[in-house]
Design an enzyme around this catalytic site. Structure first.
Site, PDB file in Angstrom:
ATOM      1  N   GLY A  60       0.825  -1.200   0.000  1.00  0.00           N
ATOM      2  CA  GLY A  60       0.000   0.000   0.000  1.00  0.00           C
ATOM      3  C   GLY A  60       0.864   1.256   0.000  1.00  0.00           C
ATOM      4  O   GLY A  60       0.356   2.363   0.005  1.00  0.00           O
ATOM      5  N   CYS A  61       2.186   1.060   0.005  1.00  0.00           N
ATOM      6  CA  CYS A  61       3.127   2.181  -0.075  1.00  0.00           C
ATOM      7  C   CYS A  61       3.729   2.193  -1.471  1.00  0.00           C
ATOM      8  O   CYS A  61       4.059   1.132  -1.998  1.00  0.00           O
ATOM      9  CB  CYS A  61       4.256   2.006   0.942  1.00  0.00           C
ATOM     10  SG  CYS A  61       3.718   1.970   2.650  1.00  0.00           S
ATOM     11  N   GLU A  62       3.887   3.392  -2.050  1.00  0.00           N
ATOM     12  CA  GLU A  62       4.559   3.486  -3.342  1.00  0.00           C
ATOM     13  C   GLU A  62       6.038   3.170  -3.193  1.00  0.00           C
ATOM     14  O   GLU A  62       6.644   2.545  -4.040  1.00  0.00           O
ATOM     15  CB  GLU A  62       4.391   4.886  -3.936  1.00  0.00           C
ATOM     16  CG  GLU A  62       3.041   5.085  -4.572  1.00  0.00           C
ATOM     17  CD  GLU A  62       2.914   6.453  -5.234  1.00  0.00           C
ATOM     18  OE1 GLU A  62       3.925   7.152  -5.407  1.00  0.00           O
ATOM     19  OE2 GLU A  62       1.771   6.814  -5.574  1.00  0.00           O
ATOM     20  N   SER A  63       6.628   3.633  -2.084  1.00  0.00           N
ATOM     21  CA  SER A  63       8.028   3.322  -1.788  1.00  0.00           C
ATOM     22  C   SER A  63       8.066   1.966  -1.103  1.00  0.00           C
ATOM     23  O   SER A  63       7.059   1.496  -0.585  1.00  0.00           O
ATOM     24  CB  SER A  63       8.611   4.365  -0.836  1.00  0.00           C
ATOM     25  OG  SER A  63       8.449   5.652  -1.359  1.00  0.00           O
TER      26      SER A  63
END
Length: 135
Positions: A50-53
């Protein structure tokens, strides 16, 4: 609910920062304080989805309280994670469940700089912390 000492320190430091550039520099510095994760801990089971990074999270119970360590491949995210950790580390699970993430970042003067994707990522981190605390 009173703030943990380190969270109050963060609040004081960010309140003293004049504008976004100073806060951004401060975030980078706070990010360098993160306790490192081992290469073995940077695995898919500890990855926060759920994190782009890329973000990894490890949580360890210490009695009734929780201690989290985290890592990211992005400098700004490491800073945001660091100020999240000072707010949540040492809390029991029930207090962890009551943390208002948006309110905390607004208090730090960082709320407006959180893009929707960063906000979603930090919420995913907090959600995983809560899951670990209630597992």
């Amino acid at each position: 609910m009173s703030l943990p000492t380190q969270a109050q320190d963060a609040l004081d430091a960010f309140a003293a920062a004049g504008g976004w550039e100073q806060r951004a520099r401060l975030l980078m510095q706070w990010g360098e304080r993160l306790e490192p994760l081992t290469d073995a801990e940077r695995n898919d089971a500890n990855r926060v989805h759920g994190c782009e990074s890329q973000v990894w999270l490890v949580g360890e119970p210490q009695g009734a309280r929780w201690h989290f360590r985290t890592a990211s491949d992005a400098r700004l995210i490491r800073g945001l994670l660091a100020v999240l950790l000072v707010r949540v580390n040492g809390l029991p699970g029930d207090e962890l469940a009551a943390i208002d993430l948006a309110d905390w970042f607004n208090q730090l003067g960082l709320g407006r700089q959180l893009s929707p994707s960063r906000s979603n990522g930090l919420n995913a981190v907090l959600k995983k912390m809560r899951e670990l605390a209630h597992a």
